[in-house]
Write an enzyme that holds these catalytic residues in place. Structure first.
Site, PDB file in Angstrom:
ATOM      1  N   GLN A 124     -23.057   4.703 -17.435  1.00 24.76           N
ATOM      2  CA  GLN A 124     -23.197   5.502 -18.498  1.00 24.76           C
ATOM      3  C   GLN A 124     -24.612   5.963 -19.019  1.00 24.76           C
ATOM      4  OE1 GLN A 124     -21.499   2.869 -21.288  1.00 24.76           O
ATOM      5  NE2 GLN A 124     -19.720   3.686 -21.394  1.00 24.76           N
ATOM      6  N   TYR A 225     -10.633   9.810 -17.238  1.00 25.64           N
ATOM      7  CA  TYR A 225     -10.236  11.398 -17.230  1.00 25.64           C
ATOM      8  C   TYR A 225      -8.680  11.478 -17.667  1.00 25.64           C
ATOM      9  CZ  TYR A 225     -14.771  12.502 -15.420  1.00 25.64           C
ATOM     10  OH  TYR A 225     -16.037  12.539 -15.087  1.00 25.64           O
TER      11      TYR A 225
END
Ligand code: NAD
Length: 366
Positions: A124, A225
């Site tokens: 991240q 996604y």
């Protein structure tokens, strides 16, 4: 290692800010910077010099760079200047277009593409897509407010009351949620939708209304996604879009499908029915756009609606965008650069996924 920084020819950002240059030097590296590389992001040559970087011209920088980090891939001719075993770091978007990857793969460099870093918790802090998307979401609303011939907040004045602007955000991922938050802060009434079920709670926690379209395919295996939707869902979604879009003053679109053209969410017919003077900011313009009438890198007025196609709005906030980009780059470099020495472990999931070429071969997808 010698780390090079160059001036991005088509962008206001710089990949490594002076603060990171200083850290890299303290960690045992040398930093070679092209004169003027940070100027458009408001980082001066003096700042780089004070950080301990060596300032030279562009070709000198490229010739010495054992590691080169850029925001966009360099022009092919410039690869000839790099050391043969250089490490090249940029965003190649091989899923969308393989051309730039094929170019760099004709050299022996080890090439990492930042957009291919997996979306896992460990990565991240290296996720340039997220940090740039967040800035773009913010800037999209500011830009829309600038073009809208109306107020954003509700106004009660002696001359009468003005209702708040209605903003619709399509795609509530990183950019979309930042757009929702910014539009709320400016006092507008905000609605948003997304095909991912998780987005509902996030949208509502920001005080906006989630537009529900039943029956979306939400594939958890896609790693964060969105996935392509069924024809039946698309039909239901477009009916709902017409209903909400025609009442909106501003629409911000951010919907993306990894490795595929962006889904068309606003057709020409929807634009025709929108209010005169309304504004669409299409952040998916570089992959085809979410609005049928979007022209990438252009602002056009069609059927009385201003349509702004720009997927690189973070470049319009170059100072902070470069700062965040640098933090991401630093965290990425730390996975294989220890006390100034290379320790590349290709079994590391992050390096394995993001290495798109090495030893003259395309590695992406292998
Ligand atoms: P993105 O840029 O790929 O897409 C933007 C948004 O558009 C997404 O929310 C997507 O669901 C939505 N979308 C796609 N098709 C659509 C359609 N037909 N209609 C409506 N919406 C559509 O995605 P992103 O913003 O980069 O990230 C999406 C999510 O991934 C984030 O919200 C987050 O939960 C997760 N994420 C995880 C990490 C990590 O763990 N490292 C990093 C970033 C994002």
């Amino acid at each position: 290692m010698k780390i090079g920084i160059i001036n991005e020819k088509t962008d206001h950002r710089v990949a490594i800010v002076p603060d990171l240059a200083k850290r890299l030097i303290n960690e045992g590296n040398e930093v070679i910077a092209e004169k003027g590389c940070g100027e458009s992001a408001l980082y001066s040559d003096e700042d780089y010099q004070e950080a301990g970087a060596k300032l030279v011209d562009r070709s000198e920088t490229l010739k010495s760079a054992e590691i080169i980090c850029t925001i966009f891939p360099m022009e092919k001719e410039e690869y000839n200047l790099l050391p043969a075993d250089a490490i090249v770091i940029s965003s190649y978007q091989p899923y969308f277009s393989i051309g730039k990857t094929e170019e760099v793969a004709t050299y022996k460099f080890t090439t990492f593409s930042l957009d291919m870093i997996p979306r896992i918790t460990l990565a991240q802090a290296m996720d340039v897509l997220s940090s740039m998307a967040s800035i773009a979401g913010y800037k999209a609303v500011i830009l829309a407010a600038n073009h809208l011939p109306k107020y954003f907040p509700m106004m009660t004045t002696a001359a009468g009351s003005i209702p708040p602007a209605k903003v619709l955000v399509m795609g509530a991922g990183v950019a979309g949620l930042q757009a929702v938050a910014t539009a709320k802060r400016l006092g507008s009434v905000v609605q948003a939708f997304d095909t991912r079920a998780a987005a509902k709670e996030e949208v509502e926690s920001l005080g906006a209304k989630f537009v529900e379209v039943e029956g979306a395919t939400d594939d958890k295996a896609a790693g964060g996604y969105a996935v392509e939707q069924t024809e039946e869902y698309k039909k239901r979604q477009s009916e709902k879009i017409v209903e909400v879009a025609v009442k909106a003053d501003v629409i911000i679109t951010t919907a993306q499908l990894r490795g595929k053209p962006a889904p068309t969410l606003i057709t020409k017919e929807v634009v025709e029915q929108m209010k005169l003077g309304s504004v669409i900011v299409d952040l998916a313009s570089s992959t085809g756009g979410n609005c049928e009438l979007t022209e990438d890198q252009k602002t056009v007025v069609k059927h009385g609606v201003t349509i702004i196609g720009n997927s690189e709005l973070s470049a319009d906030v170059p100072n902070h965008a470069s700062q965040l980009f640098s933090k991401n780059i630093h965290n990425f470099l730390k996975t294989f650069l220890k006390e100034g020495k290379l320790e590349i472990d290709m079994e590391n999931e992050i390096l394995k996924s993001s290495c798109i070429a090495s030893e003259g071969e395309i590695r992406y997808g292998k």
